[in-house]
Design an enzyme around this catalytic site. Sequence first.
Site, PDB file in Angstrom:
ATOM      1  N   LYS A 111       0.832  -1.211   0.000  1.00 30.11           N
ATOM      2  CA  LYS A 111       0.000   0.000   0.000  1.00 30.11           C
ATOM      3  C   LYS A 111       0.863   1.256   0.000  1.00 30.11           C
ATOM      4  O   LYS A 111       0.496   2.267  -0.589  1.00 30.11           O
ATOM      5  CB  LYS A 111      -0.961  -0.007   1.193  1.00 30.11           C
ATOM      6  CG  LYS A 111      -2.095  -1.012   1.016  1.00 30.11           C
ATOM      7  CD  LYS A 111      -3.034  -1.019   2.197  1.00 30.11           C
ATOM      8  CE  LYS A 111      -4.141  -2.048   2.030  1.00 30.11           C
ATOM      9  NZ  LYS A 111      -4.945  -2.220   3.239  1.00 30.11           N
ATOM     10  N   LYS A 191      -3.648 -10.498  -7.119  1.00 31.28           N
ATOM     11  CA  LYS A 191      -4.859 -10.743  -6.335  1.00 31.28           C
ATOM     12  C   LYS A 191      -5.987  -9.862  -6.847  1.00 31.28           C
ATOM     13  O   LYS A 191      -5.747  -8.697  -7.184  1.00 31.28           O
ATOM     14  CB  LYS A 191      -4.535 -10.402  -4.871  1.00 31.28           C
ATOM     15  CG  LYS A 191      -5.656 -10.639  -3.911  1.00 31.28           C
ATOM     16  CD  LYS A 191      -5.308 -10.099  -2.537  1.00 31.28           C
ATOM     17  CE  LYS A 191      -5.640  -8.627  -2.387  1.00 31.28           C
ATOM     18  NZ  LYS A 191      -5.811  -8.145  -1.021  1.00 31.28           N
ATOM     19  N   LYS A 194     -10.173  -4.262  -5.777  1.00 31.02           N
ATOM     20  CA  LYS A 194     -10.802  -3.081  -6.379  1.00 31.02           C
ATOM     21  C   LYS A 194      -9.725  -2.062  -6.780  1.00 31.02           C
ATOM     22  O   LYS A 194      -9.762  -1.484  -7.853  1.00 31.02           O
ATOM     23  CB  LYS A 194     -11.779  -2.470  -5.370  1.00 31.02           C
ATOM     24  CG  LYS A 194     -12.418  -1.183  -5.799  1.00 31.02           C
ATOM     25  CD  LYS A 194     -13.559  -1.400  -6.771  1.00 31.02           C
ATOM     26  CE  LYS A 194     -14.142  -0.062  -7.186  1.00 31.02           C
ATOM     27  NZ  LYS A 194     -15.109  -0.180  -8.247  1.00 31.02           N
TER      28      LYS A 194
HETATM   29  P1  TYM Z   1     -10.750  -6.696   2.719  1.00 34.90           P
HETATM   30  O1  TYM Z   1     -11.814  -5.688   2.851  1.00 34.90           O
HETATM   31  O2  TYM Z   1      -9.597  -6.390   1.816  1.00 34.90           O
HETATM   32  O3  TYM Z   1     -11.344  -8.069   2.217  1.00 34.90           O
HETATM   33  C1  TYM Z   1     -12.432  -8.712   2.884  1.00 34.90           C
HETATM   34  C2  TYM Z   1     -12.222 -10.222   2.863  1.00 34.90           C
HETATM   35  O4  TYM Z   1     -12.094 -10.683   1.511  1.00 34.90           O
HETATM   36  C3  TYM Z   1     -10.900 -11.460   1.376  1.00 34.90           C
HETATM   37  N1  TYM Z   1     -10.357 -11.227   0.032  1.00 34.90           N
HETATM   38  C4  TYM Z   1     -10.025 -12.193  -0.827  1.00 34.90           C
HETATM   39  N2  TYM Z   1     -10.081 -13.527  -0.732  1.00 34.90           N
HETATM   40  C5  TYM Z   1      -9.673 -14.243  -1.809  1.00 34.90           C
HETATM   41  N3  TYM Z   1      -9.221 -13.678  -2.973  1.00 34.90           N
HETATM   42  C6  TYM Z   1      -9.155 -12.332  -3.095  1.00 34.90           C
HETATM   43  N4  TYM Z   1      -8.749 -11.775  -4.231  1.00 34.90           N
HETATM   44  C7  TYM Z   1      -9.560 -11.521  -1.993  1.00 34.90           C
HETATM   45  N5  TYM Z   1      -9.625 -10.179  -1.779  1.00 34.90           N
HETATM   46  C8  TYM Z   1     -10.105 -10.010  -0.534  1.00 34.90           C
HETATM   47  C9  TYM Z   1      -9.964 -10.934   2.450  1.00 34.90           C
HETATM   48  O5  TYM Z   1      -9.003 -11.898   2.803  1.00 34.90           O
HETATM   49  C10 TYM Z   1     -10.920 -10.633   3.572  1.00 34.90           C
HETATM   50  O6  TYM Z   1     -11.157 -11.796   4.335  1.00 34.90           O
HETATM   51  N6  TYM Z   1      -8.104  -6.012   6.855  1.00 34.90           N
HETATM   52  C11 TYM Z   1      -9.245  -6.706   6.322  1.00 34.90           C
HETATM   53  C12 TYM Z   1     -10.551  -6.419   7.028  1.00 34.90           C
HETATM   54  C13 TYM Z   1     -10.504  -6.611   8.506  1.00 34.90           C
HETATM   55  C14 TYM Z   1     -10.555  -7.838   9.200  1.00 34.90           C
HETATM   56  C15 TYM Z   1     -10.516  -7.504  10.590  1.00 34.90           C
HETATM   57  C16 TYM Z   1     -10.643  -9.178   8.803  1.00 34.90           C
HETATM   58  C17 TYM Z   1     -10.422  -5.612   9.434  1.00 34.90           C
HETATM   59  N7  TYM Z   1     -10.449  -6.140  10.696  1.00 34.90           N
HETATM   60  C18 TYM Z   1     -10.522  -8.482  11.557  1.00 34.90           C
HETATM   61  C19 TYM Z   1     -10.654 -10.139   9.784  1.00 34.90           C
HETATM   62  C20 TYM Z   1     -10.599  -9.802  11.142  1.00 34.90           C
HETATM   63  C21 TYM Z   1      -9.392  -6.294   4.881  1.00 34.90           C
HETATM   64  O7  TYM Z   1      -8.920  -5.284   4.447  1.00 34.90           O
HETATM   65  O8  TYM Z   1     -10.203  -7.114   4.152  1.00 34.90           O
END
Ligand code: TYM
Length: 325
Positions: A111, A191, A194
């Site tokens: 990032k 990956k 968005k």
């Molecule tokens: P975020 O918003 O990027 O994504 C949400 C969930 O989707 C999964 N994910 C994917 N899985 C497979 N292939 C992909 N291309 C892909 N893109 C996203 C992510 O692994 C996630 O599970 N930091 C986290 C959000 C968060 C969180 C937490 C998660 C904040 N606090 C506490 C678990 C526990 C995030 O940015 O996810």
Amino acid sequence: METVFSGIQPSGGFHIGNYFGAVQNWVEMQDKYRCLFCVVDLHALTQTYDTKAMQERVETLTAELLASGLDPNRAVLFAQSHVPEHSELAWILSTVTPYGELSRMTQFKEKSEREPENINAGLMSYPILMAADILLYRATRVPVGVDQVQHLELAREICRRFNSRFGNVFPEPQPIHTKALKILGVDGKQKMSKSLDNSIQVSDDPEVIRKKVKNAFTDPTRLKKADPGHPDTCYVCSLQGYFATPEETATYHDNCRTASWGCVDSKRALAENMVKYLAPIREKAAEWKAHPDRIRQVLGDGAQTARVLANDTMDKVREALGLYK
Ligand code: TYM
């Protein structure tokens, strides 16, 4: 009953990577565990965003989560900023977090490279807030995609350090994965995300889905239709199984391997199955979106429940820390 916690950022999109990597698992876990699912708007502040769009993003994402099968009667669904204890616990946990580990996080580095003009301290302490999200509810299971594993490892480390210094307040959380550990974007390389502009959104219109799939990366070794394909390594083939039955998928793969189908045919099948699969979610999300008052009610009720649990943990944390009463 064990507690499940997971979160998703309202960063302007809900794509099939989110759905198959995490949310499909969330839906299944609702029957077996006490579940809390959170729209993590405070995490989203670490990247540049349009303040006027945030309300709408939270509502749209909530509508999509509800449409995917999250049920407010079986899971607590809420917005992170409605429960201020997340930030309070994050500060406390920052005092037991090894600084060096934060700077080594892959997502922090990625990032930072993507937005070099906005490398803020929040971007670095992002995993501490994640640890706080989970530990605040003393959750033991965290369903996430593989990209969150490093953050979860750090959350476990933070948990151990807190417990060894202040007493056993938190159970150690474990990551739980779906079969879709990591869905790649339509570029077939990175990956799906968005911000990388390589995603297929769950709410994309059928025409948009068809166009994105048509332009998706395919087997570069297959120069003409008569060349046999390699379904085991082909990006388009890797997605077929999510949207078709196992029998259909096996047939598509055979068609590719024997060159009775070219990549255009594989893409057409994928796009049509995807359109069919996602249509009910898109339609239900639109229904929810037409009733923002109901979305507000769901998030309001969720926050109220979450705060009761959060307060209970914070009492234990303050006691363990020996803070002034
Ligand atoms: P975020 O918003 O990027 O994504 C949400 C969930 O989707 C999964 N994910 C994917 N899985 C497979 N292939 C992909 N291309 C892909 N893109 C996203 C992510 O692994 C996630 O599970 N930091 C986290 C959000 C968060 C969180 C937490 C998660 C904040 N606090 C506490 C678990 C526990 C995030 O940015 O996810």
